[in-house]
Write a protein that holds these residues in place. Sequence first.
Motif, PDB file in Angstrom:
ATOM      1  N   GLY A 182      94.457  71.361 -61.677  1.00 43.68           N
ATOM      2  CA  GLY A 182      94.713  71.452 -63.123  1.00 43.68           C
ATOM      3  C   GLY A 182      95.586  72.628 -63.508  1.00 43.68           C
ATOM      4  O   GLY A 182      95.528  73.124 -64.640  1.00 43.68           O
ATOM      5  N   LEU A 183      96.419  73.099 -62.570  1.00 42.22           N
ATOM      6  CA  LEU A 183      97.163  74.339 -62.826  1.00 42.22           C
ATOM      7  C   LEU A 183      98.592  74.133 -63.320  1.00 42.22           C
ATOM      8  O   LEU A 183      99.268  75.079 -63.720  1.00 42.22           O
ATOM      9  CB  LEU A 183      97.211  75.163 -61.526  1.00 42.22           C
ATOM     10  CG  LEU A 183      95.906  75.862 -61.169  1.00 42.22           C
ATOM     11  CD1 LEU A 183      95.939  76.351 -59.720  1.00 42.22           C
ATOM     12  CD2 LEU A 183      95.652  77.032 -62.112  1.00 42.22           C
ATOM     13  N   ILE A 184      99.074  72.889 -63.302  1.00 47.52           N
ATOM     14  CA  ILE A 184     100.483  72.658 -63.628  1.00 47.52           C
ATOM     15  C   ILE A 184     100.671  72.470 -65.138  1.00 47.52           C
ATOM     16  O   ILE A 184      99.928  71.719 -65.779  1.00 47.52           O
ATOM     17  CB  ILE A 184     100.982  71.387 -62.897  1.00 47.52           C
ATOM     18  CG1 ILE A 184     100.886  71.553 -61.385  1.00 47.52           C
ATOM     19  CG2 ILE A 184     102.389  71.007 -63.339  1.00 47.52           C
ATOM     20  CD1 ILE A 184     102.020  72.262 -60.724  1.00 47.52           C
TER      21      ILE A 184
ATOM     22  N   TYR B 267     109.749  72.476 -58.427  1.00 46.11           N
ATOM     23  CA  TYR B 267     109.564  73.658 -59.289  1.00 46.11           C
ATOM     24  C   TYR B 267     108.583  73.313 -60.387  1.00 46.11           C
ATOM     25  O   TYR B 267     108.647  72.210 -60.945  1.00 46.11           O
ATOM     26  CB  TYR B 267     110.886  74.043 -59.968  1.00 46.11           C
ATOM     27  CG  TYR B 267     112.045  74.261 -59.024  1.00 46.11           C
ATOM     28  CD1 TYR B 267     112.382  75.544 -58.590  1.00 46.11           C
ATOM     29  CD2 TYR B 267     112.817  73.190 -58.587  1.00 46.11           C
ATOM     30  CE1 TYR B 267     113.452  75.741 -57.726  1.00 46.11           C
ATOM     31  CE2 TYR B 267     113.886  73.382 -57.725  1.00 46.11           C
ATOM     32  CZ  TYR B 267     114.199  74.662 -57.292  1.00 46.11           C
ATOM     33  OH  TYR B 267     115.266  74.847 -56.444  1.00 46.11           O
ATOM     34  N   ALA B 268     107.692  74.252 -60.715  1.00 44.58           N
ATOM     35  CA  ALA B 268     106.782  74.002 -61.836  1.00 44.58           C
ATOM     36  C   ALA B 268     106.305  75.324 -62.421  1.00 44.58           C
ATOM     37  O   ALA B 268     106.283  76.355 -61.745  1.00 44.58           O
ATOM     38  CB  ALA B 268     105.587  73.185 -61.365  1.00 44.58           C
ATOM     39  N   LYS B 269     105.914  75.256 -63.706  1.00 38.00           N
ATOM     40  CA  LYS B 269     105.241  76.380 -64.357  1.00 38.00           C
ATOM     41  C   LYS B 269     103.739  76.156 -64.240  1.00 38.00           C
ATOM     42  O   LYS B 269     103.283  75.010 -64.243  1.00 38.00           O
ATOM     43  CB  LYS B 269     105.622  76.416 -65.843  1.00 38.00           C
ATOM     44  CG  LYS B 269     107.018  76.971 -66.106  1.00 38.00           C
ATOM     45  CD  LYS B 269     106.936  78.487 -66.221  1.00 38.00           C
ATOM     46  CE  LYS B 269     108.289  79.091 -66.574  1.00 38.00           C
ATOM     47  NZ  LYS B 269     108.272  80.562 -66.375  1.00 38.00           N
TER      48      LYS B 269
ATOM     49  N   GLN C  22     107.833  83.747 -62.568  1.00 38.64           N
ATOM     50  CA  GLN C  22     106.485  83.213 -62.822  1.00 38.64           C
ATOM     51  C   GLN C  22     106.467  81.691 -62.655  1.00 38.64           C
ATOM     52  O   GLN C  22     105.924  80.952 -63.481  1.00 38.64           O
ATOM     53  CB  GLN C  22     106.013  83.595 -64.242  1.00 38.64           C
ATOM     54  CG  GLN C  22     105.920  85.078 -64.478  1.00 38.64           C
ATOM     55  CD  GLN C  22     104.697  85.686 -63.786  1.00 38.64           C
ATOM     56  OE1 GLN C  22     103.566  85.403 -64.143  1.00 38.64           O
ATOM     57  NE2 GLN C  22     104.932  86.504 -62.773  1.00 38.64           N
ATOM     58  N   ARG C  23     107.103  81.245 -61.623  1.00 39.56           N
ATOM     59  CA  ARG C  23     107.186  79.822 -61.337  1.00 39.56           C
ATOM     60  C   ARG C  23     106.748  79.572 -59.902  1.00 39.56           C
ATOM     61  O   ARG C  23     106.930  80.421 -59.042  1.00 39.56           O
ATOM     62  CB  ARG C  23     108.648  79.381 -61.448  1.00 39.56           C
ATOM     63  CG  ARG C  23     108.826  78.124 -62.217  1.00 39.56           C
ATOM     64  CD  ARG C  23     110.249  77.637 -62.237  1.00 39.56           C
ATOM     65  NE  ARG C  23     110.666  77.441 -63.594  1.00 39.56           N
ATOM     66  CZ  ARG C  23     111.551  78.197 -64.233  1.00 39.56           C
ATOM     67  NH1 ARG C  23     112.138  79.193 -63.625  1.00 39.56           N
ATOM     68  NH2 ARG C  23     111.848  77.950 -65.480  1.00 39.56           N
ATOM     69  N   VAL C  24     106.198  78.371 -59.668  1.00 39.37           N
ATOM     70  CA  VAL C  24     105.922  77.999 -58.287  1.00 39.37           C
ATOM     71  C   VAL C  24     107.108  77.172 -57.768  1.00 39.37           C
ATOM     72  O   VAL C  24     107.676  76.348 -58.488  1.00 39.37           O
ATOM     73  CB  VAL C  24     104.570  77.252 -58.203  1.00 39.37           C
ATOM     74  CG1 VAL C  24     104.581  75.966 -58.985  1.00 39.37           C
ATOM     75  CG2 VAL C  24     104.203  76.954 -56.784  1.00 39.37           C
ATOM     76  N   ILE C  25     107.482  77.456 -56.521  1.00 40.86           N
ATOM     77  CA  ILE C  25     108.528  76.673 -55.855  1.00 40.86           C
ATOM     78  C   ILE C  25     107.894  76.176 -54.554  1.00 40.86           C
ATOM     79  O   ILE C  25     107.401  76.978 -53.759  1.00 40.86           O
ATOM     80  CB  ILE C  25     109.763  77.532 -55.498  1.00 40.86           C
ATOM     81  CG1 ILE C  25     110.289  78.265 -56.736  1.00 40.86           C
ATOM     82  CG2 ILE C  25     110.862  76.657 -54.884  1.00 40.86           C
ATOM     83  CD1 ILE C  25     111.445  79.226 -56.421  1.00 40.86           C
TER      84      ILE C  25
END
Length: 347
Positions: free
Chosen positions: A169-171, A250-252, A305-308
């Motif tokens: 539930g983190l995206i 890529y996602a926040k 502050q993004r996940v790649i």
Amino acid sequence: MHNKKYRIGIIGATGFTGSELARLLCQHPEITIKHITSETHKGKLFSDLHPQFLGILDQQLESADVIENSEVDVLFLALPHGISMDFVKKWEHKNCKIIDLSGDFRLSSPEVYKSWYQKDHVFTKGFENAVYGQPELFSDQIKNSTLVANPGCYPTASILSLAPLFQSGLIVEDSVIIDAKSGLTGAGVKASDTTHFSNVNENFKAYGLGVHRHTVEIEEQFSILGKQNIQVQFTPHLLPVDRGILVTAYAKTNQKLDQESITKIYQDFYKEKPFVRLRKMAPGIKDVRGSHYCDIFPFWDERTQRVIVVSAIDNLLKGAASQAVHNMNLMLGFEEKTGLQQIPLRP
Ligand SMILES: NC(=O)C1=CN([C@@H]2O[C@H](COP(=O)(O)OP(=O)(O)OC[C@H]3O[C@@H](n4cnc5c(N)ncnc54)[C@H](OP(=O)(O)O)[C@@H]3O)[C@@H](O)[C@H]2O)C=CC1
Ligand SMILES: CC(=O)N[C@@H](CCC(=O)OP(=O)(O)O)C(=O)O
């Protein structure tokens, strides 16, 4: 070889995924290949078309019509989408399990199918029992199913890249961008302008912007995992190599993470999944070539502050044929790694 217990048929064995299936199944200890079919090359030996099989699989290619009255335990459909569904319909009443490598039963409904494939579905009943064959996510359902819709190649690499974060539930729901590149065998065995040597060699380009059918396949699976409607921006690219898919996703996130916490989320999610390997740096397509592995590196970019997340698979194997064998192992109750432990081929 002929006293093996389970009888297998491969429909469309002359194509890229069909011949990869034959290669894997020849070495599988629990099955025997009873039928391999081709309409264009019926009557020829498989090894006449694919000389690498000489002395290994010198079996005659039959027409799919001829084997309709035969008995097999598992039928693999390595056919173009729009054609597979005719076969699923025809084999509906047979006592055999079907693994369809096409996109014909991967989506949630005939209506969604029509809007992305621009084609009416001829076997809408199949949607009632088809199971999406991503073994890392749905192994229990796959074990009990008779019709498995084997995932697409881009969706496999894309879904596995972000599944742990969606499940947690983190995206942030509308923040996902998936940039994907595929080798040429993804386009099938038939030559076209797109796959012409001079159009591909030393070239690299995007295609299908905003409309590629894998977009909805990825969105539907993320929506199930994330328990809300997810949209993604998905762009495929054609790489001038034979095989391999590299996805950069890529996602926040809705919480601040760091490298340690993101690594832990992935380790926990994939801890009993033998074919997902978590890497300490971005994988390349050669790290998985010729194998059933999906290599993944989740990276937290502190500055943006993004996940790649970078993931790599072999489109013909984890993206198609070996995933289908993995599904067969689950459906027939074999140990899931049976016949799938090929070491990636480098350089
Ligand atoms: N290539 C890839 O990386 C991936 C492919 N897939 C999917 O897997 C399926 C197979 O792909 P791929 O192997 O690349 O495809 P190919 O185009 O390489 O091969 C498809 C085969 O289907 C047979 N065929 C075509 N039309 C018919 C027909 N009307 N009736 C019976 N047989 C037919 C042909 O054999 P013949 O002419 O000898 O009869 C052909 O060899 C497709 O649905 C594809 O989308 C999924 C994931 C990855
Ligand atoms: C490089 C390339 O052309 N790739 C194919 C996808 C591979 C594939 O076969 O996917 P499906 O099983 O969903 O059809 C494409 O973009 O159409």
